[in-house]
Structure formats: structure tokens, C-alpha cells
Design an enzyme around this catalytic site. Structure first.
Site, PDB file in Angstrom:
ATOM      1  N   GLU A  33       0.867  -1.166   0.000  1.00 57.15           N
ATOM      2  CA  GLU A  33       0.000   0.000   0.000  1.00 57.15           C
ATOM      3  C   GLU A  33       0.909   1.223   0.000  1.00 57.15           C
ATOM      4  O   GLU A  33       1.830   1.294   0.814  1.00 57.15           O
ATOM      5  CB  GLU A  33      -0.887   0.029   1.254  1.00 57.15           C
ATOM      6  CG  GLU A  33      -1.873   1.183   1.194  1.00 57.15           C
ATOM      7  CD  GLU A  33      -2.587   1.478   2.516  1.00 57.15           C
ATOM      8  OE1 GLU A  33      -2.198   0.904   3.546  1.00 57.15           O
ATOM      9  OE2 GLU A  33      -3.525   2.303   2.487  1.00 57.15           O
ATOM     10  N   ARG A  47       5.206 -12.713   9.443  1.00 54.93           N
ATOM     11  CA  ARG A  47       6.001 -11.562   9.072  1.00 54.93           C
ATOM     12  C   ARG A  47       7.302 -11.541   9.865  1.00 54.93           C
ATOM     13  O   ARG A  47       7.419 -12.168  10.914  1.00 54.93           O
ATOM     14  CB  ARG A  47       5.223 -10.274   9.327  1.00 54.93           C
ATOM     15  CG  ARG A  47       4.994 -10.016  10.816  1.00 54.93           C
ATOM     16  CD  ARG A  47       4.560  -8.583  11.063  1.00 54.93           C
ATOM     17  NE  ARG A  47       3.250  -8.303  10.534  1.00 54.93           N
ATOM     18  CZ  ARG A  47       2.964  -7.192   9.860  1.00 54.93           C
ATOM     19  NH1 ARG A  47       3.892  -6.301   9.650  1.00 54.93           N
ATOM     20  NH2 ARG A  47       1.746  -6.979   9.425  1.00 54.93           N
ATOM     21  N   LYS A  52       4.315   0.562  10.487  1.00 48.12           N
ATOM     22  CA  LYS A  52       4.308   1.849   9.795  1.00 48.12           C
ATOM     23  C   LYS A  52       3.934   2.979  10.746  1.00 48.12           C
ATOM     24  O   LYS A  52       4.507   4.060  10.691  1.00 48.12           O
ATOM     25  CB  LYS A  52       3.305   1.803   8.642  1.00 48.12           C
ATOM     26  CG  LYS A  52       3.897   1.251   7.352  1.00 48.12           C
ATOM     27  CD  LYS A  52       2.873   1.329   6.223  1.00 48.12           C
ATOM     28  CE  LYS A  52       3.283   0.417   5.075  1.00 48.12           C
ATOM     29  NZ  LYS A  52       2.194   0.224   4.110  1.00 48.12           N
TER      30      LYS A  52
END
Length: 575
Positions: free
Chosen positions: A35, A260, A270
RNA sequence: AGCGAGGUAGCUCAAUUGGCAGAGCAGGUGCCUUUGGAGCACAAGGUUAAAGGUUCGAGUCCUUUCCUCGCUGCCA
């Protein structure tokens, strides 16, 4: 055993099963779907490496696709930075650069289709009401009063949404699934919402935007993706991914979830990285202390080392934290092979070689890279006054300190043996200079009589030294896991000494004209990279990673209270 | 509590699908050199979360228990 152990994992097992069963006709086509709302970090690198290397391994393709379904958060700046970072990491998506927004028309048609077959409806509940009606983790939800609207009304209302007839929050399109499901994602999930922001690519064409769940699977389907690899938190979304594709009766890729990457001594969300930048804890997204790819590039980490690291970490479904040591190991591994050696003194101590002729200069041949003969040699000037590292001299050396001390002889790398004869101090008792004598017979660093020294020091000729700036980086956080303490904010663990600036340091003159991005090993110290802040007048170096340091380990151990040397007996009860 | 996922060495992962539990990193010990802060070698590290069951044989299959993580955005 041509395949290494780390290159096989549960995902290759799944792909092999598909190949055996004939699903996807033996094709492998993956995608990396960022994204564009932030910079890529080392966690993304794992996903990038996984997707691209899987495709390569099976002779397939990997697309780069931006998941740009939320214009409120996304920006062109990030699109540019992300493409640059993926390319820098060493991967090529050919002509296959896609955007979910490329499919907005098709997605709209699919939504209309779901309305037509009675599987979607326009809901005019407020956001708060929708949350209320959704129920909780333990209680089922309730049907919206708008759930049973006739198809024609839904069609008209959805068209009205598209045409800008609703403000954000006034209406959404929802899938009609089951408000009682244990999986909350299946309780009539929102497919489209009204948004008031201009999209970086479609401008103001759209007033409504698809949710991730309604866009991702169909984008995969449109692109003919076979294996849609994502992280563990999407496990709960897989039933919905499958539901849309199945209900729409379109080509159906397989979603696979993996754990992850987490790295010690840093944060990888983020939200938190944005805070570090916004609150000024670092100088920007590309600050060399940041775990972003831009930061690591500026730190001097070679992309090949990052790829090796991602490969070595492997892929599984167990969450864990990989030690920063492991990343650094691969950085050193790569830099040891590729970085040219050079001599630089970070904390200078002046040494006068009293029996060396005043105006003499000799050029000594030095090896550029002992690991790579093709890197060749260079000439480096030697003269009567030199700088050595302050740490390489001790007036009262402890055991196992083999470097220079009063009366002791050591080798100057590529030059001569010198013996310390006199220590000169200022009024405060601080050592300001050493007087040494050299042995002319040891030129080049070997004694004809076969006598040996225990240490070799790096040095720089004072008259020829190039002053520069060095930025020494340490971990951004003092804690292994800055997020583990639920009471304290992660910023409480920011390392106050994560950046130390040394100015001036002294370089051998061969470094003049070095270009930003060039990586060097300062012998016996660390790997450094030329920073973009360098100018014609002054070079600036970032420390990428230190060399392995056994002396410091010894010191640390000596400083610690002596632990019992006895082995633990497992049979002894400790409670 | 509901749904989902997971527990193998300090860390990250293996174990040819039921056949002697292994590797890398970290840590340890030693060797060596013109990087004694490079390099190399060696040893150590385990009740496979626990209990029970099936089996000649279980990390792997079955049952139960315990623990960890994700999910109640009109974020992705």
C-alpha cells in the site's frame, strides 16, 4: 543436496502439491502488493524476496501491484519510493507494474453483479450503528434493517453512491453473508465506502472506493495470480477472499499466509516508524538508523546481503523476533567479500618517529582487498609524523592487550616495526603524543631476523591525512523488543547514543574523491559508506557495521563479576 | 467466551511425510595471521509445551490439557 535447506519451506510444499494435482497447470505467478502509504522496511524485504524468488525458482512471474484503494492515506511520493526500493533490492517486475485502481471499473461491475444475484446491499446505518450491529467476539451480530432491500433499490442506491449522492459515512455497500458467523470478517463486510479524497491516479473520478477485501482477491484473479502470499493477520480474511471469488465465479488463486519478520532492537510498524520521523527521533525515512530499505541503503547495507538475510531467516508460520546480529552477520559476510580496505584513524593520537628523516616520504604498497586479488593494490604515504588510534596505546596494558605500550614493539601495517620510547602528556596528564623509533630493516612489515610482534596497527601520515566526518550508528533502541513493555511507550527505549559524530577523523589520501554510496572497510574498525551529505571539501562517512570485536568481548567479560565456571547440573533442583 | 493460527537448542528454521532429532546465527573453547577487532577449527547446547493412546517404532497420527498470537476500521 543441490537445494539448500532454507530454500524449501511449507509454501514450496504447497506449490509442489498444486503442481502434482494439476491445479494452475503448473504455473506459478506471485505478486508483491504494497500500500503506498509509507516506506518499505526490512519486513517488506522478506515478502519481496519471497514472492520474487518463488516465481524465479519455478520459472514463473511476479507482479508489482499497488494496493491503492484508500486515497485518504496514499500518496505518489510513496509510490515512487517503493518502486525505487524494490528495484534497489534487485528485483524486476518487467512490464507488470499494476495498481488496484486499474481495476476500479471491473470491481464496480462485480459489485453490481453481487447486488443482482442478491448477495450485496446498500446499508444506510451510521458507522456507529454498524459497529453495534456487528456484535462482539463472543456474541453474534444482528441483521441491518436495510438488509432485505429489493435488488432494484440496491442497484439505484449504489448508483447514487457512485454519483456522489451520499456523503462519507451515509451509506456503504455490504456483502450479504452471515451476521452470526464466528469469523467477524464474514458478518456482512463492507465492500464499498464513500470517500471524499482525490486519488493519486484516478483523481476525482470516483466517489466510492472498494475495501481491501473486495479489491485484493479480484485483483489477484484478474492478473492470473496463482499463489497470493500474505502475512498471518490475513488468515481470518481467507474465507472472505474465497467467498468473493467463489460467489463471483471467477478464476480463484490460493491465498497463503506466513509469519512476518520481526527484528530485534527496532520497530517495524508503519504507525511507529511514522512517529519516529514525525517526532524527530530520526532525521527522516532514510535515516541510517531506520529499518527502512531507504535507511539501510544509506547505512551502506548491500542489497545482496539483505537478500541473503531474508533467505537465511526462512519462512514459517511461527511468529518470532530475529536477532539483529543475524542481519549484521550477513552484512559483514557480503562486505568482507566486496569492500576495499583502507586505513582511517577515528580517534587520533600523534606519533613522532624520532629516528625517521624529517622530510622523507615513502609510498607503501597496500592490498585493497585480501579477499579479492582483482581489487589490486595502492600506494599510501608514510612519513615521520603519523596518527594512530588512541585505543591502540595503553600506558599500563592489562594482560592480553597486545598493542602499543611503553617499550613495546608493534607493526605499522604495510610500513615498519616501531617501538614506543616516550609518552608525552599535557598539564592535565593527558597523553598528547608518543615518541617512537622505527627499524628501517622492517620496511613493508616483515623483520629479516624473523622476530615477531603481537599486533599490527593502522595509521595515517599526518601531513597527508584527509580530514573527514564519521557518523557512528548504534541500535535505535536499547531494548531487544521496544514494544514488549505494555506500560511504557516504545519511544521510552530510544537509544540516546544511537548516533555519535566524530569530526575530524583522518583518512589516508587515497580516499579523496570517493563518491556517495561507495563502501569501504576501515581496517581493524568497521565498514563505512560515503554519505550523500559529502561535499568536495569534506567527505562524510556512515558506519554500516563494526567488525566482529573479540577484544571488546574480552573487556566486557573482564568487567562483569566472575560467574561460576561450573557447568549447570540438570539434576540439581533449583526451586 | 466465539472464530482462526501456532508451540522442536538462547534466536531463526530443518527432519526425505511414521524410521537414530539436525543446520545457520548467537554464546563457549582453542588455533592462526601483516586486520590478534580478518580468518579457521572444535565442543557444547533437547524429556520436540504436558499427559495419555495407536504402533515393532511417534516431533510426525488420535484424544485431552496448558500456553502464545491474530480478529469486534467505512485501514491494508
Amino acid at each position: 543436496m543441490s537445494e539448500s535447506d532454507t530454500s524449501r519451506h511449507f509454501i514450496t510444499d504447497i506449490i509442489d502439491e498444486h503442481a502434482a494435482s494439476g491445479r494452475f497447470d503448473g504455473r506459478v505467478h506471485t505478486r508483491f502488493p504494497p500500500e503506498p502509504n509509507g516506506y518499505l522496511h526490512i519486513g517488506h524485504a522478506k515478502s519481496i524476496c519471497l514472492n520474487f524468488s518463488l516465481a524465479e525458482r519455478y520459472g514463473g512471474l511476479c507482479n508489482l501491484r499497488f494496493d491503492d484503494t484508500n486515497p485518504a492515506k496514499e500518496e505518489q511520493e510513496y509510490i515512487d519510493a517503493i518502486t525505487e526500493d524494490v528495484r534497489w533490492l534487485g528485483f524486476d517486475w518487467g512490464e507488470r507494474l499494476y495498481f488496484a485502481s486499474d481495476y476500479f471499473d471491473q470491481l464496480y461491475d462485480m459489485a453490481v453483479e453481487l447486488i443482482r444475484i442478491g448477495r450485496a446491499y446498500v446499508d444506510e446505518l451510521s458507522p456507529e450503528q454498524i459497529r453495534e450491529y456487528r456484535g462482539s467476539l463472543t456474541e453474534p451480530g444482528r441483521d441491518s434493517p436495510y438488509r432485505q432491500r429489493p435488488v432494484e433499490e440496491n442497484l439505484a442506491l449504489f448508483e447514487k453512491m457512485r454519483a456522489g449522492g451520499f456523503k462519507p459515512g451515509e451509506a456503504v455497500l455490504r456483502a450479504k453473508i452471515d451476521m452470526a458467523q464466528g469469523n467477524i470478517n464474514m458478518r456482512d463486510p463492507v465492500m464499498y465506502r464513500v470517500l471524499d479524497a482525490a486519488h493519486p491516479r484516478t483523481g476525482d473520478k470516483w466517489k466510492i472506493y472498494p475495501m481491501y477485501d473486495f479489491a485484493h482477491g479480484q485483483s489477484d484473479s484478474i492478473e492470473g495470480i496463482t499463489h497470493s502470499i500474505c502475512t498471518l493477520e490475513y488468515e481470518d480474511h481467507r474465507p472472505l477472499y474465497d467467498w468473493y471469488l467463489h460467489t463471483l465465479e471467477i478464476y480463484h488463486p490460493q491465498q497463503i499466509e506466513f509469519a512476518r519478520l520481526n527484528l530485534s532492537h527496532t520497530v517495524l510498524s508503519k504507525r511507529k516508524l511514522i512517529r519516529l520521523v514525525a517526532e524527530g527521533a530520526v532525521a527522516g525515512w532514510d535515516d541510517p538508523r531506520m529499518p527502512t530499505l531507504a535507511g539501510m541503503r544509506r547505512r551502506g547495507y548491500p542489497p545482496a546481503a539483505i537478500r541473503e538475510f531474508c533467505e537465511a531467516v526462512g519462512v514459517g508460520k511461527v511468529k518470532g523476533v530475529v536477532a539483529l546480529h543475524k542481519l549484521e552477520y550477513h552484512i559483514r559476510q557480503e562486505l568482507n567479500r566486496t569492500a576495499n580496505r583502507v586505513m582511517a584513524v577515528l580517534n587520533p593520537l600523534k606519533v613522532v618517529i624520532s629516528n625517521y628523516p624529517e622530510d622523507q616520504v615513502e609510498y607503501m604498497e597496500a592490498v585493497n582487498n585480501p579477499e579479492d586479488a582483482s581489487a589490486g593494490t595502492r600506494q599510501t604515504p608514510f612519513s615521520r609524523v603519523i596518527y594512530i588510534e588512541r585505543d591502540d596505546f595503553m600506558e599500563a596494558p592489562p594482560r592480553k592487550f597486545f598493542r602499543l605500550a611503553p617499550g613495546r614493539e608493534v607493526r605499522l601495517r604495510y610500513a615498519y616495526f616501531i617501538t614506543c620510547e616516550e609518552v608525552i602528556k599535557d598539564e592535565d596528564g593527558e597523553i598528547v603524543e608518543l615518541r617512537c623509533r622505527y627499524d628501517p630493516a622492517t620496511r613493508g612489515g616483515a623483520a629479516p631476523d624473523g622476530r615477531r610482534v603481537k599486533a599490527t596497527l593502522h595509521w595515517v601520515s599526518a601531513a597527508h591525512a584527509l580530514p573527514a566526518e564519521a557518523r557512528l550508528y548504534d541500535t535505535l533502541f536499547t531494548e531487544e523488543n521496544p514494544e514488549s513493555d505494555s506500560d511504557a511507550d516504545f519511544t521510552a527505549f530510544i537509544n540516546p547514543d544511537s548516533l555519535r559524530v566524530l569530526d575530524p577523523i583522518y583518512l589516508e589520501p587515497s580516499l579523496s574523491g570517493a563518491q556517495p554510496g561507495e563502501r569501504y572497510q576501515f581496517e581493524r574498525l568497521a565498514y563505512f559508506v560515503v554519505d550523500a551529505d559529502s561535499s568536495a571539501e569534506k567527505l562524510v562517512f556512515n558506519r554500516s557495521v563494526t567488525l566482529r570485536d573479540q577484544w571488546r568481548k574480552l573487556q566486557k567479560r573482564a568487567a562483569k563479576p566472575r560467574k561460576s565456571r561450573k557447568k549447570r547440573r540438570p539434576s540439581v533442583k533449583e526451586s
